[in-house]
Design a protein around this motif. Structure first.
Motif, PDB file in Angstrom:
ATOM      1  N   MET A   1       0.855  -1.202   0.000  1.00  0.00           N
ATOM      2  CA  MET A   1       0.000   0.000   0.000  1.00  0.00           C
ATOM      3  C   MET A   1       0.889   1.249   0.000  1.00  0.00           C
ATOM      4  SD  MET A   1      -2.734   1.590  -0.243  1.00  0.00           S
ATOM      5  CE  MET A   1      -4.087   0.470  -0.530  1.00  0.00           C
ATOM      6  N   ARG A   2       0.382   2.270  -0.606  1.00  0.00           N
ATOM      7  CA  ARG A   2       1.165   3.499  -0.767  1.00  0.00           C
ATOM      8  C   ARG A   2       1.336   4.211   0.561  1.00  0.00           C
ATOM      9  NH1 ARG A   2       0.553   6.114  -6.286  1.00  0.00           N
ATOM     10  NH2 ARG A   2       2.734   5.618  -6.145  1.00  0.00           N
ATOM     11  N   ARG A   3       2.536   4.783   0.760  1.00  0.00           N
ATOM     12  CA  ARG A   3       2.852   5.440   2.038  1.00  0.00           C
ATOM     13  C   ARG A   3       2.862   6.950   1.846  1.00  0.00           C
ATOM     14  NH1 ARG A   3       7.784   4.560   3.948  1.00  0.00           N
ATOM     15  NH2 ARG A   3       7.158   4.519   6.119  1.00  0.00           N
ATOM     16  N   ILE A   4       2.092   7.618   2.679  1.00  0.00           N
ATOM     17  CA  ILE A   4       1.936   9.069   2.524  1.00  0.00           C
ATOM     18  C   ILE A   4       2.254   9.763   3.845  1.00  0.00           C
ATOM     19  CG2 ILE A   4       0.244  10.905   2.071  1.00  0.00           C
ATOM     20  CD1 ILE A   4      -1.020   9.082  -0.010  1.00  0.00           C
ATOM     21  N   ALA A   5       3.038  10.849   3.781  1.00  0.00           N
ATOM     22  CA  ALA A   5       3.352  11.638   4.976  1.00  0.00           C
ATOM     23  C   ALA A   5       2.675  13.000   4.864  1.00  0.00           C
ATOM     24  CB  ALA A   5       4.857  11.825   5.102  1.00  0.00           C
ATOM     25  N   ILE A   6       2.122  13.451   5.978  1.00  0.00           N
ATOM     26  CA  ILE A   6       1.486  14.774   6.017  1.00  0.00           C
ATOM     27  C   ILE A   6       2.098  15.536   7.184  1.00  0.00           C
ATOM     28  CG2 ILE A   6      -0.678  16.041   6.319  1.00  0.00           C
ATOM     29  CD1 ILE A   6      -2.153  13.546   5.222  1.00  0.00           C
ATOM     30  N   VAL A   7       2.676  16.698   6.896  1.00  0.00           N
ATOM     31  CA  VAL A   7       3.246  17.525   7.966  1.00  0.00           C
ATOM     32  C   VAL A   7       2.182  18.525   8.390  1.00  0.00           C
ATOM     33  CG1 VAL A   7       5.102  19.116   8.589  1.00  0.00           C
ATOM     34  CG2 VAL A   7       5.530  17.289   6.935  1.00  0.00           C
ATOM     35  N   GLY A   8       1.737  18.432   9.649  1.00  0.00           N
ATOM     36  CA  GLY A   8       0.755  19.395  10.165  1.00  0.00           C
ATOM     37  C   GLY A   8      -0.563  18.730  10.503  1.00  0.00           C
ATOM     38  N   ALA A   9      -1.027  18.973  11.735  1.00  0.00           N
ATOM     39  CA  ALA A   9      -2.269  18.356  12.215  1.00  0.00           C
ATOM     40  C   ALA A   9      -3.345  19.425  12.400  1.00  0.00           C
ATOM     41  CB  ALA A   9      -2.000  17.615  13.525  1.00  0.00           C
ATOM     42  N   GLY A  10      -3.669  20.118  11.325  1.00  0.00           N
ATOM     43  CA  GLY A  10      -4.752  21.097  11.342  1.00  0.00           C
ATOM     44  C   GLY A  10      -5.926  20.581  10.520  1.00  0.00           C
ATOM     45  N   GLN A  11      -6.826  21.493  10.160  1.00  0.00           N
ATOM     46  CA  GLN A  11      -8.026  21.114   9.388  1.00  0.00           C
ATOM     47  C   GLN A  11      -7.638  20.345   8.123  1.00  0.00           C
ATOM     48  OE1 GLN A  11     -11.503  21.974   9.979  1.00  0.00           O
ATOM     49  NE2 GLN A  11     -11.962  20.687   8.218  1.00  0.00           N
ATOM     50  N   ALA A  12      -6.676  20.890   7.366  1.00  0.00           N
ATOM     51  CA  ALA A  12      -6.329  20.277   6.074  1.00  0.00           C
ATOM     52  C   ALA A  12      -5.635  18.940   6.273  1.00  0.00           C
ATOM     53  CB  ALA A  12      -5.430  21.227   5.278  1.00  0.00           C
ATOM     54  N   GLY A  13      -4.580  18.928   7.095  1.00  0.00           N
ATOM     55  CA  GLY A  13      -3.762  17.730   7.255  1.00  0.00           C
ATOM     56  C   GLY A  13      -4.555  16.576   7.848  1.00  0.00           C
ATOM     57  N   LEU A  14      -5.309  16.847   8.911  1.00  0.00           N
ATOM     58  CA  LEU A  14      -6.022  15.747   9.580  1.00  0.00           C
ATOM     59  C   LEU A  14      -7.213  15.260   8.772  1.00  0.00           C
ATOM     60  CD1 LEU A  14      -5.769  16.805  13.319  1.00  0.00           C
ATOM     61  CD2 LEU A  14      -4.729  14.809  12.219  1.00  0.00           C
ATOM     62  N   GLU A 137      11.436   9.072   2.201  1.00  0.00           N
ATOM     63  CA  GLU A 137      10.881   7.854   2.818  1.00  0.00           C
ATOM     64  C   GLU A 137       9.489   7.495   2.330  1.00  0.00           C
ATOM     65  OE1 GLU A 137      10.837   7.405   7.085  1.00  0.00           O
ATOM     66  OE2 GLU A 137      12.449   8.904   7.208  1.00  0.00           O
ATOM     67  N   TYR A 138       8.796   8.455   1.695  1.00  0.00           N
ATOM     68  CA  TYR A 138       7.372   8.239   1.386  1.00  0.00           C
ATOM     69  C   TYR A 138       7.103   8.356  -0.118  1.00  0.00           C
ATOM     70  CZ  TYR A 138       6.511   8.401   6.379  1.00  0.00           C
ATOM     71  OH  TYR A 138       6.512   8.111   7.722  1.00  0.00           O
ATOM     72  N   ASP A 139       5.979   7.769  -0.541  1.00  0.00           N
ATOM     73  CA  ASP A 139       5.558   7.901  -1.946  1.00  0.00           C
ATOM     74  C   ASP A 139       5.110   9.327  -2.230  1.00  0.00           C
ATOM     75  OD1 ASP A 139       5.851   5.158  -2.716  1.00  0.00           O
ATOM     76  OD2 ASP A 139       4.134   4.725  -1.417  1.00  0.00           O
TER      77      ASP A 139
END
Ligand SMILES: Cc1cc2nc3c(=O)[nH]c(=O)nc-3n(C[C@H](O)[C@H](O)[C@H](O)COP(=O)(O)OP(=O)(O)OC[C@H]3O[C@@H](n4cnc5c(N)ncnc54)[C@H](O)[C@@H]3O)c2cc1C
Length: 412
Positions: A1-14, A137-139
């Motif tokens: 499965m594809r690995r995705i990283a998101i920096v930031g835990a706000g409305q958009a990121g979460l 490290e991520y796709d």
């Protein structure tokens, strides 16, 4: 499965992280703060979300506070050419009521939910030079870190960034004990109240849900150097509420009694700041041949005068989710990133243009407001540009179109 990283835990990121988890992606959110730090920290926004953004949250099962949060039925707008003396006013419903849920409550809750649903969270602040190693490290790596430091990684797009400096200074406080004005007979809740006074700025009141229950939020949008621009000493919540009352005595006397007995909801319920509206190029090269994609405030930031930022973030998350899932197993290369942003920009550009126009309304907007005070249809259409800025270029962003529309409404 594809690995995705998101920096930031706000409305958009979460919102995106939770959406991707539902689709089975392996997702890591890198958050500068823990859920508990977010919950016990300072307020982050006034976060009014309009019907279409709420519908996206509902469709994703993320409307966890819908039952407790007061509904915001529409917009009451008052313009006072002289301090404290209304020159015109109107009140109109939104097509679909709005809500504001304290982002401390919402983001802390979503971050915990994300972990419960098998998401991985790393608690650390990613420095700009940490994006290269992360992207390796991520796709796919997305930067949803708001308007802070990481935004600088993305270069400014001058074509869509008309301001070089903030056009308002902001001060906000959450209060219990504000008395609501009499409700419109058909209203599902109170309306958001906006008072505009030239040279001073805007005084905006909206009902919301905070950690301790329903409350009202007072936001001062101060014209720099004007009488509302009096928060340089960064007063505490109690002092901000007291000074707000003094301002209301002169500028909004009809609000004074409503706020006379109000108390801050908690000591952290204050926020100061200023925002230079800006649009940035959405893709940044963080190592040779390695790219990251910016989201929401990181690449499109507006002054909150028209309440578009958190709505934009919700639409960005939904749009990127679609772009990612539609892309299947193919590589997330730079052209794909450009296309993903372009799909989001189709809506965001109208939100930005409308927000920027409201910071310095041209003459034809003043004429439209005048007409709104006499024609319910114009008032309704104006209030709903906040809800759906796609309608803005159809009439209010262009003098000729505004005139043509107002002439048509004025005809018997
Ligand atoms: C006073 C005020 C009132 C507002 N009122 C409204 C309104 O009524 N309606 C509306 O729609 N919008 C409003 N907005 C705008 C809205 O709050 C933002 O547009 C929205 O929250 C942006 O969401 P985001 O996810 O892009 O960023 P943010 O909500 O800023 O989230 C970014 C997250 O990233 C984290 N982060 C930052 N840097 C790093 C790093 N280096 N490493 C790891 N994590 C990091 C932060 O801690 C945060 O959790 C208002 C803004 C202000 C200032």
């Amino acid at each position: 499965m594809r690995r995705i990283a998101i920096v930031g835990a706000g409305q958009a990121g979460l919102q995106l992280a939770l959406g991707l988890r539902s689709e089975g992606y392996e997702v890591t959110v890198v958050s500068a703060r823990t859920a508990e730090e977010i919950r016990s920290g300072q307020v982050l926004s006034t976060q009014v979300m309009f019907g279409p953004a709420l519908a996206l949250e509902r469709a994703a099962g993320l409307h966890l506070w819908e039952e407790q949060a007061p509904w915001i039925d529409g917009l009451d707008l008052c313009y006072a050419a002289e301090p404290g003396t209304p020159t015109l006013s109107f009140s109109a419903p939104f097509d679909g009521a709005a809500q504001s849920v304290d982002q401390r409550l919402k983001m802390a809750g979503w971050l915990e939910l994300f972990e419960e649903r098998g998401g991985r969270v790393e608690h650390r602040a990613v420095p700009a030079d940490g994006l290269g190693p992360l992207a390796a490290e991520y796709d796919l790596t997305l930067v949803a870190a708001g308007r802070g430091g990481l935004a600088e990684v993305f270069t400014r797009d001058e074509r869509h960034s008309p301001y070089e400096a903030p056009q308002r200074t902001l001060a906000c406080v959450y209060l219990h004990g504000v008395t609501a004005p009499e409700r419109h007979p058909d209203a599902v809740g109170p309306r958001m109240r906006v008072l505009a006074t030239p040279g001073a700025g805007e005084c905006i009141v909206m009902p919301a849900l905070t950690l301790s229950g329903p409350c009202d939020i007072l936001l001062w949008e101060a014209t720099p150097g004007g009488p509302y621009d009096c928060w340089q000493d960064r007063p505490g919540a109690q002092a901000l509420a007291k000074r707000s009352l003094e301002l209301m005595r002169t500028y909004a006397p009809w609000e004074y009694e409503r706020f006379a007995a109000a108390e801050p909801t908690d000591p952290q319920a204050v926020l100061f700041g200023s925002i230079t509206p800006a649009v940035r190029h959405p893709v940044a090269e963080v190592a040779p041949g390695s790219y990251v994609l910016g989201m929401a405030d990181t690449v499109v930031v507006n002054d909150p005068i028209a309440g578009q930022g958190a709505n934009n973030a919700a639409h960005c998350a939904a749009s990127y989710l679609r772009s990612i899932t539609d892309h299947g197993d193919r590589r997330f290369d730079r052209p794909w990133m450009q296309r993903a942003f372009a799909a989001f920009w189709e809506r965001a550009r109208h939100a930005s243009a409308f927000s920027n126009a409201m910071l310095a309304p041209p003459e034809h907007v003043a004429r439209a407001l005048n007409a709104a005070s006499r024609h319910a249809e114009v008032a309704h259409r104006f209030a709903n540009v906040y809800v759906d800025p796609f309608d803005a270029p159809e009439w209010i962003m262009d003098a000729d179109r505004t005139e043509a529309y107002l002439a048509a409404v004025g005809r018997p």
